[in-house]
Design an enzyme around this catalytic site. Structure first.
Site, PDB file in Angstrom:
ATOM      1  N   LYS A  40       0.821  -1.223   0.000  1.00 23.77           N
ATOM      2  CA  LYS A  40       0.000   0.000   0.000  1.00 23.77           C
ATOM      3  C   LYS A  40       0.852   1.269   0.000  1.00 23.77           C
ATOM      4  CE  LYS A  40      -4.193   1.774   2.100  1.00 23.77           C
ATOM      5  NZ  LYS A  40      -4.665   2.199   0.816  1.00 23.77           N
ATOM      6  N   VAL A  45       6.670   0.889   5.723  1.00 22.51           N
ATOM      7  CA  VAL A  45       7.617   0.000   5.045  1.00 22.51           C
ATOM      8  C   VAL A  45       7.550   0.181   3.531  1.00 22.51           C
ATOM      9  CG1 VAL A  45       8.295  -2.414   4.677  1.00 22.51           C
ATOM     10  CG2 VAL A  45       7.607  -1.653   6.953  1.00 22.51           C
ATOM     11  N   CYS A  46       6.361   0.381   2.993  1.00 21.63           N
ATOM     12  CA  CYS A  46       6.224   0.582   1.549  1.00 21.63           C
ATOM     13  C   CYS A  46       6.891   1.884   1.107  1.00 21.63           C
ATOM     14  CB  CYS A  46       4.753   0.581   1.142  1.00 21.63           C
ATOM     15  SG  CYS A  46       3.966  -1.022   1.384  1.00 21.63           S
ATOM     16  N   THR A  47       6.790   2.915   1.932  1.00 19.46           N
ATOM     17  CA  THR A  47       7.450   4.182   1.622  1.00 19.46           C
ATOM     18  C   THR A  47       8.966   4.023   1.705  1.00 19.46           C
ATOM     19  OG1 THR A  47       5.541   5.435   2.407  1.00 19.46           O
ATOM     20  CG2 THR A  47       7.650   6.613   2.289  1.00 19.46           C
ATOM     21  N   ALA A  50      10.002   2.123  -1.467  1.00 20.65           N
ATOM     22  CA  ALA A  50       9.940   2.973  -2.656  1.00 20.65           C
ATOM     23  C   ALA A  50      11.066   3.994  -2.658  1.00 20.65           C
ATOM     24  CB  ALA A  50       8.582   3.677  -2.722  1.00 20.65           C
TER      25      ALA A  50
END
Length: 151
Positions: A40, A45-47, A50
């Site tokens: 998401k 963690v996704c940020t 990325a």
């Protein structure tokens, strides 16, 4: 059935952050690809993941590769995420989860969309499938195998 090392990347289409149709045929078989699925936009963690791809993007480009991030978030969410964190690579919206099914990316802990990275060589053959909920480690694994391919 999940894609594995030695399989050819399937052809697929999805909307990018500009609302345009991304066609994998324009990339597969022409250059190495790093395709990473993440749960998401805007989560911690996704940020981090990325931003790690962003911070190492030039190294991927220097190795002739393109990075493609995929999640079920909307085109609008991806556009905001890409703009906020200055992400230079392609983000695709998989809101119907067809790509996740096509690649065989399972949920983690039964409910969280999986975090999985696929690296394909310039012929479109998968040379790495990596699954870990730790975001930053995906970048190191992808760079290592790309460097081995270009020796």
């Amino acid at each position: 059935m999940a894609l594995k090392v030695g399989d050819k990347l399937p052809n697929f289409k999805a909307k990018d952050t500009n609302g345009n149709i991304f066609d994998s045929q324009n990339y597969i078989g022409k250059q190495p690809l790093i395709i990473y699925f993440y749960p998401k936009d805007e989560t911690r963690v996704c940020t981090e993941q990325a931003c790690s791809f962003r911070d190492n993007y030039q190294e991927f480009i220097d190795l002739g590769a393109e990075v493609i991030g995929i999640s079920a978030d909307s085109v609008q969410s991806h556009l905001k995420f890409k703009s906020k964190f200055n992400l230079p690579f392609i983000l695709l919206s998989d809101n119907d989860k067809k790509l996740r099914k096509l690649f065989g990316v399972e949920n983690d802990f039964l409910i969280i969309p999986g975090r999985q990275t696929f690296v394909a060589d310039e012929k479109g053959i998968i040379v790495l499938v990596f699954n870990s909920m730790q975001g930053k480690i995906h970048i190191n694994k992808a760079l290592k195998i790309l460097k081995e391919l270009t020796k």
